[in-house]
Design a protein around this motif. Sequence first.
Motif, PDB file in Angstrom:
ATOM      1  N   MET A  91     -49.103  87.910  46.654  1.00 57.09           N
ATOM      2  CA  MET A  91     -49.204  87.814  48.109  1.00 57.09           C
ATOM      3  C   MET A  91     -47.816  87.982  48.705  1.00 57.09           C
ATOM      4  SD  MET A  91     -50.531  84.610  50.448  1.00 57.09           S
ATOM      5  CE  MET A  91     -52.246  84.748  49.919  1.00 57.09           C
ATOM      6  N   SER A  92     -47.678  88.858  49.677  1.00 66.04           N
ATOM      7  CA  SER A  92     -46.385  89.084  50.316  1.00 66.04           C
ATOM      8  C   SER A  92     -46.052  87.955  51.286  1.00 66.04           C
ATOM      9  CB  SER A  92     -46.403  90.407  51.087  1.00 66.04           C
ATOM     10  OG  SER A  92     -47.270  90.304  52.219  1.00 66.04           O
ATOM     11  N   ALA A  93     -44.799  87.894  51.682  1.00 63.94           N
ATOM     12  CA  ALA A  93     -44.372  86.884  52.649  1.00 63.94           C
ATOM     13  C   ALA A  93     -45.104  87.064  53.977  1.00 63.94           C
ATOM     14  CB  ALA A  93     -42.858  86.966  52.859  1.00 63.94           C
ATOM     15  N   GLN A  94     -45.288  88.319  54.408  1.00 62.59           N
ATOM     16  CA  GLN A  94     -45.974  88.558  55.674  1.00 62.59           C
ATOM     17  C   GLN A  94     -47.419  88.113  55.610  1.00 62.59           C
ATOM     18  OE1 GLN A  94     -44.612  89.632  58.633  1.00 62.59           O
ATOM     19  NE2 GLN A  94     -46.633  89.067  59.434  1.00 62.59           N
ATOM     20  N   ARG A  95     -48.089  88.389  54.477  1.00 69.94           N
ATOM     21  CA  ARG A  95     -49.471  87.951  54.307  1.00 69.94           C
ATOM     22  C   ARG A  95     -49.548  86.419  54.310  1.00 69.94           C
ATOM     23  NH1 ARG A  95     -54.820  88.670  55.126  1.00 69.94           N
ATOM     24  NH2 ARG A  95     -56.101  88.305  53.271  1.00 69.94           N
ATOM     25  N   ALA A  96     -48.583  85.761  53.645  1.00 70.53           N
ATOM     26  CA  ALA A  96     -48.547  84.296  53.630  1.00 70.53           C
ATOM     27  C   ALA A  96     -48.371  83.748  55.044  1.00 70.53           C
ATOM     28  CB  ALA A  96     -47.417  83.813  52.725  1.00 70.53           C
ATOM     29  N   TYR A  97     -47.567  84.421  55.851  1.00 73.46           N
ATOM     30  CA  TYR A  97     -47.380  84.008  57.246  1.00 73.46           C
ATOM     31  C   TYR A  97     -48.672  84.207  58.040  1.00 73.46           C
ATOM     32  CZ  TYR A  97     -45.952  84.169  62.122  1.00 73.46           C
ATOM     33  OH  TYR A  97     -45.865  83.959  63.481  1.00 73.46           O
ATOM     34  N   ASP A  98     -49.310  85.361  57.850  1.00 73.68           N
ATOM     35  CA  ASP A  98     -50.546  85.657  58.589  1.00 73.68           C
ATOM     36  C   ASP A  98     -51.630  84.621  58.292  1.00 73.68           C
ATOM     37  OD1 ASP A  98     -49.332  87.893  59.657  1.00 73.68           O
ATOM     38  OD2 ASP A  98     -50.243  89.291  58.225  1.00 73.68           O
ATOM     39  N   LEU A  99     -51.628  84.090  57.074  1.00 75.33           N
ATOM     40  CA  LEU A  99     -52.639  83.120  56.657  1.00 75.33           C
ATOM     41  C   LEU A  99     -52.218  81.679  56.920  1.00 75.33           C
ATOM     42  CD1 LEU A  99     -53.621  84.817  53.291  1.00 75.33           C
ATOM     43  CD2 LEU A  99     -55.128  84.536  55.263  1.00 75.33           C
ATOM     44  N   GLY A 100     -51.004  81.474  57.414  1.00 73.60           N
ATOM     45  CA  GLY A 100     -50.546  80.125  57.730  1.00 73.60           C
ATOM     46  C   GLY A 100     -49.955  79.361  56.565  1.00 73.60           C
ATOM     47  N   LEU A 101     -49.713  80.031  55.428  1.00 74.99           N
ATOM     48  CA  LEU A 101     -49.123  79.342  54.281  1.00 74.99           C
ATOM     49  C   LEU A 101     -47.655  79.029  54.537  1.00 74.99           C
ATOM     50  CD1 LEU A 101     -49.808  78.331  51.413  1.00 74.99           C
ATOM     51  CD2 LEU A 101     -49.015  80.553  50.543  1.00 74.99           C
ATOM     52  N   VAL A 102     -46.966  79.898  55.275  1.00 76.28           N
ATOM     53  CA  VAL A 102     -45.593  79.644  55.718  1.00 76.28           C
ATOM     54  C   VAL A 102     -45.564  79.787  57.228  1.00 76.28           C
ATOM     55  CG1 VAL A 102     -44.675  80.524  53.530  1.00 76.28           C
ATOM     56  CG2 VAL A 102     -44.777  82.051  55.509  1.00 76.28           C
ATOM     57  N   SER A 103     -44.592  79.150  57.865  1.00 76.84           N
ATOM     58  CA  SER A 103     -44.566  79.147  59.331  1.00 76.84           C
ATOM     59  C   SER A 103     -43.616  80.184  59.915  1.00 76.84           C
ATOM     60  CB  SER A 103     -44.173  77.758  59.848  1.00 76.84           C
ATOM     61  OG  SER A 103     -42.861  77.423  59.440  1.00 76.84           O
ATOM     62  N   GLU A 104     -42.823  80.833  59.067  1.00 73.10           N
ATOM     63  CA  GLU A 104     -41.862  81.814  59.569  1.00 73.10           C
ATOM     64  C   GLU A 104     -41.390  82.685  58.417  1.00 73.10           C
ATOM     65  OE1 GLU A 104     -37.559  81.751  61.981  1.00 73.10           O
ATOM     66  OE2 GLU A 104     -38.804  79.951  61.886  1.00 73.10           O
ATOM     67  N   VAL A 105     -41.209  83.976  58.676  1.00 70.73           N
ATOM     68  CA  VAL A 105     -40.617  84.899  57.715  1.00 70.73           C
ATOM     69  C   VAL A 105     -39.281  85.358  58.280  1.00 70.73           C
ATOM     70  CG1 VAL A 105     -40.850  87.096  56.491  1.00 70.73           C
ATOM     71  CG2 VAL A 105     -42.864  85.656  56.860  1.00 70.73           C
ATOM     72  N   VAL A 106     -38.251  85.287  57.444  1.00 66.60           N
ATOM     73  CA  VAL A 106     -36.881  85.526  57.884  1.00 66.60           C
ATOM     74  C   VAL A 106     -36.267  86.636  57.033  1.00 66.60           C
ATOM     75  CG1 VAL A 106     -34.646  84.430  58.308  1.00 66.60           C
ATOM     76  CG2 VAL A 106     -36.735  83.065  58.394  1.00 66.60           C
ATOM     77  N   ALA A 107     -35.421  87.450  57.632  1.00 72.87           N
ATOM     78  CA  ALA A 107     -34.660  88.419  56.847  1.00 72.87           C
ATOM     79  C   ALA A 107     -33.937  87.688  55.723  1.00 72.87           C
ATOM     80  CB  ALA A 107     -33.668  89.159  57.734  1.00 72.87           C
ATOM     81  N   HIS A 108     -33.991  88.254  54.522  1.00 68.94           N
ATOM     82  CA  HIS A 108     -33.515  87.542  53.330  1.00 68.94           C
ATOM     83  C   HIS A 108     -32.103  86.974  53.505  1.00 68.94           C
ATOM     84  CE1 HIS A 108     -33.315  86.505  49.083  1.00 68.94           C
ATOM     85  NE2 HIS A 108     -32.117  87.052  49.056  1.00 68.94           N
ATOM     86  N   ASP A 109     -31.211  87.755  54.056  1.00 66.03           N
ATOM     87  CA  ASP A 109     -29.812  87.316  54.156  1.00 66.03           C
ATOM     88  C   ASP A 109     -29.614  86.201  55.176  1.00 66.03           C
ATOM     89  OD1 ASP A 109     -29.156  89.165  52.234  1.00 66.03           O
ATOM     90  OD2 ASP A 109     -28.486  90.694  53.663  1.00 66.03           O
ATOM     91  N   ARG A 110     -30.621  85.937  56.004  1.00 67.92           N
ATOM     92  CA  ARG A 110     -30.520  84.879  57.018  1.00 67.92           C
ATOM     93  C   ARG A 110     -31.307  83.633  56.652  1.00 67.92           C
ATOM     94  NH1 ARG A 110     -32.165  84.298  61.997  1.00 67.92           N
ATOM     95  NH2 ARG A 110     -30.514  82.791  62.318  1.00 67.92           N
ATOM     96  N   LEU A 111     -31.915  83.614  55.468  1.00 69.93           N
ATOM     97  CA  LEU A 111     -32.838  82.529  55.145  1.00 69.93           C
ATOM     98  C   LEU A 111     -32.181  81.164  55.224  1.00 69.93           C
ATOM     99  CD1 LEU A 111     -35.701  81.709  54.165  1.00 69.93           C
ATOM    100  CD2 LEU A 111     -34.780  81.794  51.842  1.00 69.93           C
ATOM    101  N   LEU A 112     -31.084  80.962  54.529  1.00 68.22           N
ATOM    102  CA  LEU A 112     -30.443  79.634  54.530  1.00 68.22           C
ATOM    103  C   LEU A 112     -29.888  79.289  55.899  1.00 68.22           C
ATOM    104  CD1 LEU A 112     -28.622  79.126  51.121  1.00 68.22           C
ATOM    105  CD2 LEU A 112     -30.587  77.918  52.055  1.00 68.22           C
ATOM    106  N   GLU A 113     -29.337  80.269  56.574  1.00 70.42           N
ATOM    107  CA  GLU A 113     -28.830  80.023  57.929  1.00 70.42           C
ATOM    108  C   GLU A 113     -29.955  79.531  58.831  1.00 70.42           C
ATOM    109  OE1 GLU A 113     -26.890  82.536  61.694  1.00 70.42           O
ATOM    110  OE2 GLU A 113     -27.297  83.533  59.773  1.00 70.42           O
ATOM    111  N   ARG A 114     -31.103  80.199  58.756  1.00 69.65           N
ATOM    112  CA  ARG A 114     -32.232  79.798  59.591  1.00 69.65           C
ATOM    113  C   ARG A 114     -32.775  78.437  59.167  1.00 69.65           C
ATOM    114  NH1 ARG A 114     -34.311  78.700  64.069  1.00 69.65           N
ATOM    115  NH2 ARG A 114     -36.575  78.954  64.243  1.00 69.65           N
ATOM    116  N   ALA A 115     -32.833  78.193  57.853  1.00 68.04           N
ATOM    117  CA  ALA A 115     -33.316  76.896  57.375  1.00 68.04           C
ATOM    118  C   ALA A 115     -32.446  75.769  57.906  1.00 68.04           C
ATOM    119  CB  ALA A 115     -33.344  76.877  55.852  1.00 68.04           C
TER     120      ALA A 115
END
Length: 267
Positions: A175-199
């Motif tokens: 399952m891709s990150a976008q699919r996980a977001y569409d299904l509500g498994l994750v609440s946000e998808v972030v560009a990989h290089d910004r993940l920790l900054e956003r977290a």
Amino acid sequence: MGFETIRYEVEERVATITFDRPEALNALSPAMVRELRQAYADAETDDDVWILLVTGNGRAFCAGADVTEIPDDGRVVYDEPYLSTFPQWEAPQEGTPPFRTMTKPILTAVNGLCCGAGLDLVTTGDIVIASDRAEFFDPHVSIGLVSGREVVRLARALPTNIAMRMALMGRHERMSAQRAYDLGLVSEVVAHDRLLERAREIAHTVNRNAPLAVRGTRLAIRRGRDLPLYEAEVMAEAFRERVVRTEDAKEGPRAFVEKRQPDWKCR
């Protein structure tokens, strides 16, 4: 204490726990499980920590249990004699935070491959975000094992037919990150290089709120999910009445009236 399989850092009231076995795709070895338990306990009891951030180092978040360290009989490895401790009578938790008993919120930042026991940090995390490189699957049936608590939790986070598909397709479909977001498994998808900054942005936003109110709200939601609605409402009100007696509950309205930022004391 020092850790060998994880990194543990506390800064600005955020305890960051990083899975640090990139060569093994951050698979959970018995040593890593022991260190995670200690790190979760340290964060929960540290007054300087208001939120936990869990992520991984390398191209994987967590590839589940380390199959190279599973005994031939399939039994879960414990340090204590067999069935001598209460946790051995329950479903094995491996790297799962003690989300039912801890008070502080858990923010999960999925940086890459996430499967098997790694899914536990997604289904029990309070806020979950993912890199656009993240992928999710459950490999148990592909290696001859029944998927236990992992897919039971997944079936409460996803529609049953979606969780069933993931469980029965095994490692042959991701399952891709976008699919996980569409299904509500994750609440946000972030560009990989910004993940920790956003977290960290999210963690600091949570920490701008009254910490005891955050914990009481988290507990009301977590524990209320296992109760009928009326009982859950009564329990939530009990948590509210406890927190309203604290200094922070007086500081919030006072700061609002005085048009300033509140100075939370966590008491």
